[in-house]
Design a protein around this motif. Structure first.
Motif, PDB file in Angstrom:
ATOM      1  N   ALA A  68       0.792  -1.514  -0.189  1.00 22.00           N
ATOM      2  CA  ALA A  68      -0.028   0.456   0.004  1.00 22.00           C
ATOM      3  C   ALA A  68       0.828   1.589  -0.163  1.00 22.00           C
ATOM      4  O   ALA A  68       2.092   1.643   1.041  1.00 22.00           O
ATOM      5  CB  ALA A  68      -0.530   0.281   1.446  1.00 22.00           C
ATOM      6  N   ALA A  69       0.715   2.389  -0.637  1.00 22.61           N
ATOM      7  CA  ALA A  69       1.278   3.382  -0.670  1.00 22.61           C
ATOM      8  C   ALA A  69      -0.211   4.928  -0.895  1.00 22.61           C
ATOM      9  O   ALA A  69      -0.336   4.767  -1.620  1.00 22.61           O
ATOM     10  CB  ALA A  69       1.952   3.386  -1.703  1.00 22.61           C
ATOM     11  N   PHE A  70       0.247   5.766  -0.364  1.00 18.21           N
ATOM     12  CA  PHE A  70      -0.642   7.110  -0.607  1.00 18.21           C
ATOM     13  C   PHE A  70      -1.829   6.787  -0.316  1.00 18.21           C
ATOM     14  O   PHE A  70      -2.882   6.409  -0.812  1.00 18.21           O
ATOM     15  CB  PHE A  70      -0.887   7.788  -0.856  1.00 18.21           C
ATOM     16  CG  PHE A  70       1.348   7.604  -2.073  1.00 18.21           C
ATOM     17  CD1 PHE A  70       1.857   8.892  -1.349  1.00 18.21           C
ATOM     18  CD2 PHE A  70       2.449   7.664  -2.693  1.00 18.21           C
ATOM     19  CE1 PHE A  70       3.123   9.582  -1.357  1.00 18.21           C
ATOM     20  CE2 PHE A  70       3.319   7.901  -3.212  1.00 18.21           C
ATOM     21  CZ  PHE A  70       4.024   8.586  -2.677  1.00 18.21           C
ATOM     22  N   GLY A  71      -2.005   5.178   0.440  1.00 16.37           N
ATOM     23  CA  GLY A  71      -3.618   5.354   0.676  1.00 16.37           C
ATOM     24  C   GLY A  71      -4.417   3.852  -0.140  1.00 16.37           C
ATOM     25  O   GLY A  71      -5.036   3.594  -0.516  1.00 16.37           O
ATOM     26  N   ILE A  72      -3.589   3.652  -1.010  1.00 16.84           N
ATOM     27  CA  ILE A  72      -3.534   3.027  -2.496  1.00 16.84           C
ATOM     28  C   ILE A  72      -3.206   1.426  -2.191  1.00 16.84           C
ATOM     29  O   ILE A  72      -2.088   1.226  -1.867  1.00 16.84           O
ATOM     30  CB  ILE A  72      -3.038   3.028  -3.219  1.00 16.84           C
ATOM     31  CG1 ILE A  72      -3.209   4.561  -4.158  1.00 16.84           C
ATOM     32  CG2 ILE A  72      -3.328   2.422  -5.379  1.00 16.84           C
ATOM     33  CD1 ILE A  72      -2.696   5.012  -5.419  1.00 16.84           C
ATOM     34  N   PRO A  73      -4.186   0.308  -2.475  1.00 17.36           N
ATOM     35  CA  PRO A  73      -3.328  -0.841  -2.119  1.00 17.36           C
ATOM     36  C   PRO A  73      -3.004  -1.798  -3.507  1.00 17.36           C
ATOM     37  O   PRO A  73      -3.515  -1.022  -4.492  1.00 17.36           O
ATOM     38  CB  PRO A  73      -5.187  -1.559  -1.642  1.00 17.36           C
ATOM     39  CG  PRO A  73      -6.187  -0.444  -2.249  1.00 17.36           C
ATOM     40  CD  PRO A  73      -6.019   0.725  -2.277  1.00 17.36           C
ATOM     41  N   HIS A  74      -2.362  -2.884  -2.987  1.00 17.84           N
ATOM     42  CA  HIS A  74      -2.052  -3.128  -4.155  1.00 17.84           C
ATOM     43  C   HIS A  74      -1.804  -2.673  -4.887  1.00 17.84           C
ATOM     44  O   HIS A  74      -1.279  -2.260  -6.155  1.00 17.84           O
ATOM     45  CB  HIS A  74      -2.761  -4.044  -5.508  1.00 17.84           C
ATOM     46  CG  HIS A  74      -4.299  -4.925  -4.370  1.00 17.84           C
ATOM     47  ND1 HIS A  74      -4.173  -5.696  -3.131  1.00 17.84           N
ATOM     48  CD2 HIS A  74      -5.957  -4.518  -3.868  1.00 17.84           C
ATOM     49  CE1 HIS A  74      -5.271  -6.034  -2.571  1.00 17.84           C
ATOM     50  NE2 HIS A  74      -5.989  -5.565  -3.493  1.00 17.84           N
ATOM     51  N   ALA A  75      -0.362  -1.308  -4.407  1.00 15.20           N
ATOM     52  CA  ALA A  75       0.422   0.010  -5.238  1.00 15.20           C
ATOM     53  C   ALA A  75       0.838  -0.852  -6.256  1.00 15.20           C
ATOM     54  O   ALA A  75       1.480  -0.199  -6.912  1.00 15.20           O
ATOM     55  CB  ALA A  75       0.687   0.542  -4.185  1.00 15.20           C
ATOM     56  N   ALA A  76       1.882  -1.844  -5.981  1.00 17.31           N
ATOM     57  CA  ALA A  76       3.206  -2.337  -6.872  1.00 17.31           C
ATOM     58  C   ALA A  76       1.945  -2.527  -7.965  1.00 17.31           C
ATOM     59  O   ALA A  76       3.028  -2.245  -9.245  1.00 17.31           O
ATOM     60  CB  ALA A  76       3.181  -3.338  -6.393  1.00 17.31           C
TER      61      ALA A  76
END
Length: 288
Positions: A68-76
């Motif tokens: 997760a990054a910046f609140g976004i799941p499955h970021a990669a």
């Protein structure tokens, strides 16, 4: 001396009309080979029709990426799609101004569809990976189908001058949409069927190198598309080994790696197309 020389020289054999054709020096090819693309296409359609429906794997939407990054799941898995948009923009800015040139005119309707589908893939796949399910998967598969259709039309136009590629792009574009619509409707009815969608991908992998061999495509084109196909196959392997790669490496999953390798595959195609114009730059520098 002339008589001795004539005895020593071996006569050059010229192929009789209708007997064979050649794809290069020392590589004779039987005349029926030019019909091989049609034979293969019909054969694949018949085989898939007899095979019966091909369903999506039961756990297809269960990916290994849990970042997760910046609140976004499955970021990669989400952000790794950005490369598709970058390659599409590169291709568009480089190729569109030269669309009327002799190097690109016949194939441009197909490559335009390819670049459009590639740009849409970045957003469709990112949207899908935010919350993977069969509904959002439609928006992932639709642009990918357009990419395959565009490549088929583009290479056919390149290798078979006089092809009505504008019409071909419309017809195959509609087929691409229909193939995904067929899967979506069959999935809604509880018996999903990927055959039309898989047919499009399979034909791209088989017909493109076959057309290039039969019609003696430039070496750079053949290298670029061969590299792209090898990379695409590696990307599919990474997709299948999503969880295994995640377990083995930890910092990357198989599906994220698939996106990165597939981006490299599309970049190889765009590179091959731009190389057609490299001699123009050399000529301009010589004039200067």
């Amino acid at each position: 001396m002339l008589e001795q020389r004539s005895k020593l020289e071996k006569p050059t054999m010229q192929p009789a009309p209708g007997m064979d054709v050649s794809i290069g020096p020392g590589h004779p090819m039987a005349p029926w080979i030019k019909h091989a693309p049609t034979i293969i296409t019909v054969g694949m359609i018949v085989i898939l029709a007899l095979h019966g429906r091909i369903a999506q794997p039961a756990h297809y939407n269960e990916f290994a990426d849990q970042s997760a990054a910046f609140g976004i799941p499955h970021a990669a898995d989400v952000f790794s799609n950005a490369g598709f948009a970058l390659v599409a923009i590169w291709g568009w800015l480089t190729l569109r101004p030269r669309r009327a040139s002799d190097h690109l005119r016949d194939g441009w309707p197909g490559y335009r569809l390819f670049l459009t589908g590639l740009f849409l893939t970045a957003f469709g796949s990112a949207f899908y990976h935010l919350a993977p399910d069969n509904i959002s998967l439609i928006w992932d598969r639709l642009p990918i189908a357009l990419v395959c259709a565009g490549l088929l039309v583009g290479v056919r136009g390149d290798t078979q001058c006089g092809s009505k590629t504008g019409i071909d792009a419309i017809v195959l574009g509609l087929y691409a949409v229909a193939s995904v619509a067929w899967w979506a409707m069959s999935d809604r009815n509880g018996a999903d069927d990927l055959r039309p969608y898989l047919l499009l991908q399979g034909l791209a992998l088989i017909l493109i190198p076959l057309w290039q061999a039969i019609h003696r495509a430039p070496r750079t084109d053949r290298i670029a598309f061969a590299a792209a196909m090898v990379l695409y196959i590696l990307a599919k392997v990474a997709e299948v080994l999503d969880h295994e790669i995640a377990t083995a490496f930890g910092f990357v999953t198989g599906h994220t790696l698939k996106h990165l390798i597939a981006t490299a595959a599309t970049a190889a195609i765009v590179w091959g197309l731009t190389r057609r114009f490299s001699h123009d730059g050399h000529a301009a520098r010589r004039v200067d």
